[in-house]
Design a protein around this motif. Structure first.
Motif, mmCIF file in Angstrom:
data_model
loop_
_atom_site.group_PDB
_atom_site.id
_atom_site.type_symbol
_atom_site.label_atom_id
_atom_site.label_comp_id
_atom_site.label_asym_id
_atom_site.label_seq_id
_atom_site.Cartn_x
_atom_site.Cartn_y
_atom_site.Cartn_z
ATOM 1 N N THR A 147 38.280 38.642 28.001
ATOM 2 C CA THR A 147 39.368 38.542 27.031
ATOM 3 C C THR A 147 38.915 39.025 25.661
ATOM 4 O O THR A 147 37.766 38.847 25.273
ATOM 5 C CB THR A 147 39.847 37.087 26.919
ATOM 6 N N LYS A 148 39.834 39.653 24.954
ATOM 7 C CA LYS A 148 39.550 40.082 23.580
ATOM 8 C C LYS A 148 40.621 39.507 22.662
ATOM 9 O O LYS A 148 41.764 39.309 23.070
ATOM 10 C CB LYS A 148 39.601 41.607 23.467
ATOM 11 N N LYS B 140 42.848 40.388 19.527
ATOM 12 C CA LYS B 140 43.289 41.578 18.805
ATOM 13 C C LYS B 140 43.413 41.233 17.327
ATOM 14 O O LYS B 140 44.072 40.255 16.967
ATOM 15 C CB LYS B 140 44.644 42.037 19.359
ATOM 16 N N ASP C 78 48.302 38.115 20.500
ATOM 17 C CA ASP C 78 47.015 38.427 19.886
ATOM 18 C C ASP C 78 45.870 38.379 20.875
ATOM 19 O O ASP C 78 44.740 38.712 20.538
ATOM 20 C CB ASP C 78 46.744 37.446 18.742
ATOM 21 N N VAL D 265 44.271 39.682 24.233
ATOM 22 C CA VAL D 265 44.380 40.775 25.187
ATOM 23 C C VAL D 265 43.700 40.349 26.475
ATOM 24 O O VAL D 265 42.494 40.160 26.518
ATOM 25 C CB VAL D 265 43.715 42.054 24.640
#
Lengths: 881, 232, 113
Positions: free
Chosen positions: A475-476, A478, A631, A633
């Motif tokens: 997971t990132k 953003k 938010d 990703v």
């Protein structure tokens, strides 16, 4: 259901009053009347309060489900809420953009707080039931349940509170109860100190929480969660917050001599987004309450409290409040990727760090405590990676299996304590062993929970922990795009590098391996092998627990060396026995949840099998986390990828359990002793918990102590010596003078009264011609107003001819020269002109007096000049007086 | 010099009695004599009330003061017996007290003089009670015109009842509460704390009369520790 | 004619005699009697002023059905309060006597600084 909604409408959901009120009532009754009521009544009150609250919670939860069903499912569905506003608390009004902010005492049940509420009241009920039996012989039985009920109330306030201040009330309430319960057996110095430590460590965190609250109020203009969500964009204020230099800047004498380059670098202004600072401050609060690095030190010591307290407060509910807060304010945290990365990193490091300590501890409850710290780290790793659902799901499953483990440990300690009447020794795993055959039920439930926490599929821990690790990997967060002036001044939001996620994943895997190992270490040491408690004589204490004491892991040798009872096997005394049913029933229920709860959010199975009913929790919580969804990703689910990520977790569990079995069952502890012998220093360091407490003692606490010592000197000499004693001496001197007048005889006082009366008489007997002047600068009109007095009548000389003017004083139409009621005259003046006005006064006693007043108007160029005070002229002799 | 009117004679006699009574009260060595002086002064003032159309007050003055207060004083004086008499009293008045009292006397006399003989000629006379200009009866007539009710005469029982029970009912009830509290307080203070009296030996019958006040006092002294040395 | 000032001077004189007695006599009983004297002097003044202002229509309350009786009412309440004061005062005298076996005011100086 319709009837229920008719009684409790969603906007005025008074059932919350019952959910909150019952534990409070229990606390009140047990606290105030408990001593007189007796044990049975106290138990009845406490259990009825909790079970009643749980029943109400269940009703409320099902009503919430109904409500959610009405509002529809899916990404865009509004967050179903059942709100109850008890009363309006306060209204803050500020300047500028910060209009007025209303803070209500308002509670709300939404999917997140609903689940948490069920956990608190449900697990709380079971633990109350357990504790009623566990604590039965304690002389302070009623006090215990007063605190415990108060804790549940505070925790519910924390969860259900719909605004930050209310959450803070609950936050402090649970902190207080935690303090009271850790130090429940306060007669022992150690326990009182542990309570104090918990309280103070939490204060450090609370400071952060307060700062975060203030920033939320300032930047979002609200304190209730809905308002904060609406105003969250304000946290990306383009003005930023100056974080360096602190204050106005560096004085030149401090940095002027430095080379130019260094000076520039040092004094350059650095700005940050409020979101980052606010998130960090809030996380400091979470780290305090949820025992994360660097504030985790209080939690292991908190095991000084009774075991049910450890289970309820320091494992299942209170310590997860930090995770809950992050979930609750997910839309604030995701605004700053830096904060999210901090949360995740701190979580992962705590998970690993605490696990290393847990590897070598001997005290059963200590191991569980470090395990709790470690598991809390996983939760923060989850929420910090943006996997709010999974982080919270781990809170959920952890509540069951860790409560079960603690209660199981309590059951074991209960049994061993009957044999060894010593608190420390009865918790030492080296004195246990072989309890499998004495306590089959405890053994089975403990095993189930161990398997769950170790992450063996399909038990609860597997689904929650491995999902966290997988999300951490991929997971990132953003970062919001920053444009315009803000981009120039502050720059873009900091985003963590790509390798951070995988790194944290591997840290988590390492921690999971250790978790599996140390949990099964406790299991094997406690339940397998032979019972070693026979050899421990009453009152035996492990020597030099805090001093360095060699490198062997096996306490057996100690016993032979120190215990005088060596060789006297099968000493007289009761055998360890299974606990009574009020203690085993909660164990069984909790173990059942530990086994099965994972299927509420078995994402990996659900996605693979396309079975949405296995991802209930995810759907259920979706509206809560919807604001932050954009938010975060998350890559599309890929079954092979997901199982690839899950396999290292399985291997970790297998390796940990296998090694524990090998080391403690097959080889009887030989391998671990060898490893410890090979690195004695390291082992000792781990046994001493990496000496973090000592480090804090030497640095932070030492600094505070030094500061206090300095302050003592100042207090002693400056405050006490100069300020207090000198002023006391002065006052004393004055008092000594006044003493002369205090004869104690009534008649002296009466004489003084007479003198005062005479003075007043003289004052009233003489007339006092006083006047005040008010002016209107525009027209140059001055009004001279005579002061009032007893029966005063006036005459004036306004034309300055030295004689008192004639005026119609008695209203008969003809001017006369008598004193009359006219107490004010008006004078018109040109700029720079001045005039003399004479006022004559006659009082009720027929006495006269006059006064001449000069009225002057300043030059034109000073408009609005201050009004002149009347200047008394030399007093002429009173006419005829 | 014209003959004094009957009013002036009446006033002079009553005033002389009142002042004489007051002087006796203040100067008498024997408190019983003082109480009698107080009685005389109170009687004189009651007579003066009559001359001021305060008939009801005159009666109350006699009933309450002469009938109750002075008798209460006498009771206490007799209860104390010879101790009520303080023979050294007159000679040791502190000089400053005398000075203060003298100043008060001079000042009040001076004030009275300056107040009303200051030459302005504004000495108010009492409005007449007979028909004529400025009479009280004119006011009565005005009230009668306004309300249709004939007002009671000044100071009669009827008039005072109207004031007390109609206009001033609340203050009157408060005053009754005050009197009740005073009675309770007086009983509580005069009786002293229970158990302060001399301890009776066990077996003495409980119905025996209370110890005489002297005995109680000595017991109280013993309880309070050594009393401060009296000046000889 | 008798004017208001006769009564006022008489009242002032009686008040002064009472004050003198209170200030100079050390016998608590006499001091209390002096207080009664002072209260009576004030009463006399009040009643005299009431007589003076009885004919003042302005002092009659609007819609009132009675002549002005303010001064006499004051005197009435002062008599009530004086009775209460005498009762409590004499009770205190008894308590003081029990404690000190004396009724001298200068021996009751426990409040001395």
């Amino acid at each position: 259901m319709h009837t229920l909604f008719a009684i409790f409408p969603a906007q005025q959901f008074a059932l919350i009053a019952a959910i909150l009120g019952l534990p409070l009532l229990g606390a009140f009754v047990n606290g105030v009347f408990g001593k007189r009521l007796g044990r049975d009544a106290v138990r009845l009150m406490a259990l009825a309060a909790l079970f009643g609250s749980f029943a109400c919670s269940l009703v409320a939860f099902f009503m919430l489900r109904e409500r959610a069903h009405e509002l529809g499912h899916g990404e865009l569905a509004p967050n179903p809420r059942l709100v109850w506003t008890a009363w309006h608390w306060l209204a803050l009004s500020g300047r500028d953009a910060l209009g007025s902010v209303n803070v209500d005492v308002s509670f709300a049940i939404d999917p997140l707080s609903g689940v948490m509420m069920l956990v608190v009241t449900g697990v709380g009920s079971l633990i109350h039931l357990y504790a009623a039996s566990y604590m039965w012989d304690d002389p302070s039985f009623h006090r215990f349940f007063c605190y415990l009920n108060l804790f549940v109330f505070s925790m519910l306030v924390l969860i259900l509170g719909d605004s930050m201040p209310l959450l803070f009330v609950g936050w402090e309430g649970v902190g207080l109860c935690s303090y009271l319960l850790i130090g429940f057996w306060f007669t022992e110095e150690k326990n009182a100190a542990a309570g104090k430590k918990a309280f103070i460590a939490n204060r450090v965190g609370d400071f952060g929480l307060l700062v975060g609250m203030a920033m939320l109020l300032y930047y979002t203009g609200a304190l209730d969660f809905e308002g904060i969500r609406r105003g969250a964009g304000g946290l990306l204020d383009p003005r930023g917050v100056q974080v360096w230099p602190l204050g106005a800047g560096f004085p030149s004498w401090l940095v002027g001599w430095l080379p130019d380059g260094i000076e520039k670098g040092l004094t350059a202004q650095r700005l940050a987004f409020p979101a980052t600072l606010c998130g960090l401050a809030l996380f400091l609060g979470c780290a305090g309450k949820s025992a994360q690095i660097p504030l985790y030190v209080w939690l292991p010591d908190a095991m000084a409290g009774p075991t049910p307290v450890s289970a309820l407060i320091h494992a299942a509910t209170m310590v997860t409040a930090g995770v809950y807060l992050v979930c609750r304010l997910n839309f604030v945290f995701v605004l700053s990727p830096a904060v999210m990365a901090t949360v995740a990193t701190v979580g992962a490091l705590t998970a690993l760090f605490a696990a290393t300590i847990g590897l070598v501890q001997h005290d059963l409850k200590k191991v569980l405590a470090y395990s709790t710290v470690s598991q809390l780290g996983y939760m923060f790793l989850g929420v910090g990676s943006g996997a709010f659902t999974d982080g919270f799901f781990h809170v959920f499953t952890h509540a069951f299996f860790k409560a079960c483990l603690f209660l199981g440990a309590g059951s074991v300690i209960h049994a061993v304590h009957a044999r060894i009447h010593d608190t420390d020794a009865s918790q030492d795993m080296r004195n246990m062993g072989g309890l499998r055959k004495y306590m089959p039920l405890t053994h089975a439930t403990y095993l189930a929970s161990c398997v769950a926490i170790a992450g063996v599929p399909p038990f609860a821990g597997f689904f929650s922990k491995d999902e966290i690790l997988a999300k951490a990997f991929e997971t990132k967060i953003k970062a919001h795009a920053i444009a315009g002036a803000a981009a120039e001044r502050i720059g873009p939001l900091w985003t963590p590098p790509d390798w951070l996620g995988p790194l944290l994943y591997f840290v988590g895997i390492a921690g999971a391996t250790m978790t599996a190992f140390y949990m099964f270490r406790t299991y094997f040491l406690t339940f397998w092998g032979d019972f070693k408690g026979w050899k421990v004589t009453p009152g035996w204490k492990e020597p030099g627990h805090d001093e360095h004491h060699g490198h062997d892991d096996h306490g057996h040798d100690h016993h032979e060396a120190f215990a005088p009872g060596t060789g006297r096997d099968h000493l007289e005394g009761p055998e360890p026995h299974e606990s009574p049913s009020p203690m085993t029933i909660p164990l069984v229920i909790l173990a059942a949840f530990a086994v099965g709860a994972g299927f509420l959010n078995a994402t990996i199975l659900g996605e693979t099998l396309h079975a949405p009913e296995l991802m209930t929790m995810e759907h259920w919580l979706a509206p809560v986390f919807a604001p932050s969804k954009g938010d975060v990703v998350v890559p599309a689910f890929d079954a092979s990828h997901a199982w690839m990520l899950a396999i290292p977790g399985l291997i970790a569990a297998a390796v940990g359990i296998g090694f524990a079995y090998f080391a403690y069952v097959v080889k009887g502890g030989e391998p671990t002793r060898n490893i410890a012998a090979r690195a004695p220093k390291l082992h000792q360091l781990m046994l001493d918990k990496w000496r973090v407490d000592e480090l804090y003692d030497a640095t932070v606490i030492g600094a505070v102590d030094e500061l206090a010592n300095t302050a003592v000197v100042a207090d002693k000499w400056v405050v006490d010596g100069v300020l207090a004693k000198a002023s006391a001496a002065f006052v004393g001197l004055f008092g000594a003078g006044l003493r002369l007048f205090q004869t104690g005889k009534v008649q002296t006082y009466a004489a003084a009264m007479v003198v005062g009366t005479l003075a007043l008489t003289v004052f009233f007997y003489l007339p006092h011609p006083d006047a005040s002047i008010t002016s209107d600068p525009a027209t140059g009109t001055f009004r001279v107003q005579a002061g009032p007095g007893l029966g005063y009548r006036y005459r004036w000389d306004a034309d300055g001819d030295g004689k008192l003017d004639e005026f119609d004083s008695d209203g008969d139409g003809k001017p006369d020269d008598k004193f009359g009621p006219r107490d004010a005259i008006e004078v018109k003046l040109e700029p720079n002109q001045s005039k003399q006005v004479t006022l004559a006064v006659e009082n009720a006693f027929g006495r006269h007096d006059t006064r001449t007043i000069t009225v002057a108007r300043p030059a034109q160029e000073q408009p609005g000049a201050p009004v002149l005070m009347p200047r008394p002229a030399p007093r002429p002799p009173p006419p005829g007086g | 010099m014209s003959m004094p009117t009957i009013q002036q004679v009446y006033f002079s006699i009553c005033a002389a009695l009142a002042v004489a009574g007051a002087v006796i009260t203040v100067l008498a060595r024997n408190p019983i004599r003082g109480a009698m002086g107080l009685l005389l002064a109170i009687g004189g003032m009651a007579a003066l009330f009559l001359s001021l159309s305060a008939e009801f007050l005159a009666a109350v003055q006699l009933l309450v003061y002469a009938g109750a207060v002075v008798v209460l004083f006498l009771f206490v004086i007799m209860l104390l017996g010879p101790d009520a008499h303080t023979p050294r009293d007159k000679s040791v008045a502190a000089p400053r007290l005398v000075a203060a009292a003298g100043a008060l006397l001079v000042a009040s006399g001076g004030i009275a003089t300056i107040l009303f003989w200051n030459g302005t000629g504004r000495v108010p006379a009492f409005p007449p009670l007979v028909p004529g200009p400025g009479s009280v009866l004119n006011v009565e007539a005005a009230i009668e015109r306004a309300s249709g009710v004939t007002p009671a005469k000044l100071g009669t029982i009827e008039a005072m009842a109207n004031e007390v029970y109609v206009a001033g009912l609340v203050p009157f009830e408060i005053a009754s509460a005050l009197l009740l509290v005073a009675v309770v307080g007086a009983v509580a203070v005069a009786r002293g704390r229970q158990g302060e009296g001399p301890r009776r030996p066990a077996g003495e019958k409980s119905g025996s009369p209370p110890a005489p006040i002297g005995a109680m006092a000595s017991a109280a002294d013993a309880a309070a520790g050594p009393a401060p040395a009296r000046r000889a | 004619m008798i004017h208001i000032q006769h009564y006022l001077v008489l009242g002032a004189t009686l008040f002064t005699i009472g004050a003198f007695g209170f200030l100079t006599r050390r016998n608590v009983l006499v001091a209390l009697m002096s207080i009664e004297l002072m209260l009576n002097a004030v009463n006399l003044t009040l009643v005299a002023f009431n007589r003076l202002h009885a004919g003042n229509l302005a002092l009659v309350a609007p819609g009132g059905r009675n002549l002005h009786h303010g001064g006499q009412m004051f005197a009435f309440f002062i008599i009530a309060v004086a009775a209460a004061e005498a009762a409590v005062g004499l009770a205190i005298v008894l308590a003081l006597y029990r404690l000190r076996r004396s009724v001298r005011t200068d021996e009751a100086d426990q409040l001395r600084g």
